[in-house]
Design a protein around this motif. Structure first.
Motif, mmCIF file in Angstrom:
data_model
loop_
_atom_site.group_PDB
_atom_site.id
_atom_site.type_symbol
_atom_site.label_atom_id
_atom_site.label_comp_id
_atom_site.label_asym_id
_atom_site.label_seq_id
_atom_site.Cartn_x
_atom_site.Cartn_y
_atom_site.Cartn_z
ATOM 1 N N GLU A 25 0.847 -1.190 0.000
ATOM 2 C CA GLU A 25 0.000 0.000 0.000
ATOM 3 C C GLU A 25 0.885 1.243 0.000
ATOM 4 N N LEU A 26 0.745 2.059 -1.026
ATOM 5 C CA LEU A 26 1.588 3.236 -1.207
ATOM 6 C C LEU A 26 0.759 4.512 -1.055
ATOM 7 N N THR A 27 1.280 5.444 -0.276
ATOM 8 C CA THR A 27 0.683 6.772 -0.201
ATOM 9 C C THR A 27 1.486 7.690 -1.119
ATOM 10 N N VAL A 28 0.813 8.245 -2.111
ATOM 11 C CA VAL A 28 1.494 8.975 -3.181
ATOM 12 C C VAL A 28 0.971 10.396 -3.282
ATOM 13 N N VAL A 29 1.886 11.335 -3.481
ATOM 14 C CA VAL A 29 1.528 12.709 -3.835
ATOM 15 C C VAL A 29 2.119 12.976 -5.202
ATOM 16 N N GLY A 30 1.263 13.147 -6.192
ATOM 17 C CA GLY A 30 1.745 13.243 -7.562
ATOM 18 C C GLY A 30 2.361 11.918 -7.970
ATOM 19 N N GLU A 31 3.654 11.932 -8.291
ATOM 20 C CA GLU A 31 4.375 10.705 -8.666
ATOM 21 C C GLU A 31 5.321 10.230 -7.569
ATOM 22 N N GLU A 32 5.328 10.942 -6.431
ATOM 23 C CA GLU A 32 6.280 10.622 -5.368
ATOM 24 C C GLU A 32 5.622 9.801 -4.263
ATOM 25 N N VAL A 33 6.339 8.752 -3.825
ATOM 26 C CA VAL A 33 5.851 7.919 -2.724
ATOM 27 C C VAL A 33 6.177 8.616 -1.401
ATOM 28 N N ILE A 34 5.142 8.907 -0.621
ATOM 29 C CA ILE A 34 5.323 9.574 0.671
ATOM 30 C C ILE A 34 5.540 8.542 1.780
ATOM 31 N N GLN A 356 9.915 7.523 -7.110
ATOM 32 C CA GLN A 356 8.913 7.838 -8.112
ATOM 33 C C GLN A 356 8.064 6.599 -8.387
ATOM 34 N N LEU A 357 6.818 6.812 -8.747
ATOM 35 C CA LEU A 357 5.882 5.711 -8.967
ATOM 36 C C LEU A 357 6.419 4.700 -9.969
ATOM 37 N N ALA A 358 7.087 5.180 -11.025
ATOM 38 C CA ALA A 358 7.584 4.293 -12.075
ATOM 39 C C ALA A 358 8.725 3.400 -11.593
ATOM 40 N N ASP A 359 9.391 3.800 -10.497
ATOM 41 C CA ASP A 359 10.538 3.031 -9.996
ATOM 42 C C ASP A 359 10.147 1.977 -8.973
ATOM 43 N N ILE A 360 8.887 1.928 -8.589
ATOM 44 C CA ILE A 360 8.450 0.989 -7.551
ATOM 45 C C ILE A 360 8.743 -0.464 -7.927
ATOM 46 N N PRO A 361 8.424 -0.930 -9.161
ATOM 47 C CA PRO A 361 8.670 -2.350 -9.473
ATOM 48 C C PRO A 361 10.124 -2.778 -9.294
ATOM 49 N N ILE A 362 11.080 -1.990 -9.770
ATOM 50 C CA ILE A 362 12.481 -2.405 -9.678
ATOM 51 C C ILE A 362 12.997 -2.268 -8.244
#
Length: 408
Positions: A25-34, A356-362
């Protein structure tokens, strides 16, 4: 300009980016994981409970099925614990065979991870290459054990199969092929501009945090920790070999503890495993590979055993340990498994924060998670509307109470 509101991004437990079920579970503001949190427990299969109604030889068969990638990891750790309690001495040649299989398992596991990492980065051509060259390690494992997965080669007191002189040539041919490929793999994974830009500076885990969170294996070594059971507490044939922990400095770079460093460590550990296997083949002593060939005698010895022990093994993902207690009966009275990933997954919230949201998988994949190894228990309540959260103090109290009941 109005501030962006945070929102929740649920990932899993079933998701294309996840190879095993876990809820993140990720809390995100824009594209950044908070902030980030995760919930394991989706694949608990009750293997430990099953083991407490079986004898040690039967449990070895079960341990090979805790994980489809690290078969020898769990069976070796369990066997070492039982051997300590029963005072069984493993033949020297068997220790060398165990080491060779363990290092082949490290090669195929790291190559599997490398392919997954490439896939998470969208580099599917590299994914196919990594998994294609992994087949050579799988073929070598099949040559030695008879199986590609669930090897079933470990026995209490040794191994079930020897490595013959005829097999040496095929194994060495496999190792030479990997030597030739190593330069290519190093170039593709470590010198590609896209991989470098995506992985450098992401998923940062400092040395201090890696130590504080008790991380193990490549995840810890990528942050500069030198912990490696094969070096710190040598077992099997490792005490006879020349090896040292692999750090990011092996590639001539500084230790940053980021996703890129975790790639560096695993790539160079493949080369190290090749050298270890070569040393074992060149120096393998003669002699038997089993303390006792008759299973009935092994079982009779185990039935007389009393005490407790911890078997440890430096798995591809880090330290794996099995706690076993026996009391002169057919089955152990206690058996507890702590897989490598159990020590590493809890850094996810730390290394995901600020990503960044796009970097979560790696970033998630960079610790090489294995959920089937990790999931050990599930707590259920008849009243589905109630949620029970155990504090550290409550878990400690319950553990003490269980220990007292067992002693009685």
């Amino acid at each position: 300009m109005a501030k962006k509101a945070p929102y929740i991004v649920p990932v899993g437990p079933i998701h294309p980016a996840l190879k095993e079920p876990v809820h993140i579970e990720l809390t995100v503001v824009g594209e950044e994981v908070i902030s980030a949190d995760f919930t394991p427990g989706q694949t608990h299969r009750g293997i430990e409970w099953m083991g407490l109604s079986r004898n040690p030889v039967q449990i070895v068969h079960l341990t090979d099925r805790i994980c489809g990638i690290c078969g020898v990891t769990h069976s070796l750790a369990f066997a070492r614990a039982v051997e300590q309690i029963a005072d069984i001495t493993v033949p020297e040649r068997a220790d060398y065979v165990r080491t060779i299989i363990a290092e082949f398992e490290r090669i195929q596991s790291h190559l599997l991870w490398a392919g997954v990492a490439a896939h998470e980065l969208g580099f599917d051509t590299l994914f196919y290459l990594a998994w294609r060259v992994r087949e050579e390690a799988m073929d070598a494992i099949e040559l030695i054990t008879g199986n590609r997965v669930n090897y079933d080669i470990i026995q209490i007191g040794g191994v079930r199969r020897d490595i013959t002189e005829d097999q040496h040539e095929q194994i060495l041919r496999c190792l030479n092929n990997y030597k030739d490929l190593f330069g290519k793999l190093k170039t593709l994974f470590l010198e590609d501009a896209v991989i470098s830009s995506r992985c450098k500076g992401t998923g940062l885990l400092s040395f201090e945090k890696a130590m504080a969170y008790s991380t193990v294996g490549p995840t810890a070594r990528a942050s500069g920790c030198t912990a490696d059971l094969r070096v710190d507490y040598p077992y099997a044939a490792y005490g006879d070999l020349d090896l040292k922990p692999i750090l990011p400095t092996a590639y001539g770079s500084e230790v940053n503890g980021d996703t890129y460093d975790r790639i560096v460590v695993r790539i160079f550990e493949i080369a190290q495993s090749i050298e270890i296997i070569e040393q074992c083949l060149a120096n393998m002593p003669a002699g038997p590979v089993l303390w006792e060939e008759k299973v009935a005698k092994i079982l009779a010895t185990c039935k007389k055993a009393e005490g407790e022990a911890v078997g440890r093994h430096e798995a591809p993902r880090g330290e794996c340990l099995h706690y076993v207690a026996m009391d002169r009966s057919d089955a152990p009275i206690a058996w507890k498994v702590k897989a490598s990933s159990y020590s590493n997954l809890h850094v996810w919230p730390l290394i995901l924060k600020g990503a960044q949201l796009a970097d979560i998988p790696i970033i998630v994949a960079s610790v090489d998670p294995c959920l089937s190894c990790t999931d050990r228990v599930a707590v259920t309540d008849a009243d589905a509307s109630r949620t029970k959260i155990f504090t550290k103090e409550e878990l400690t109290r319950l553990s003490y109470e269980k220990t007292r009941r067992m002693k009685q």
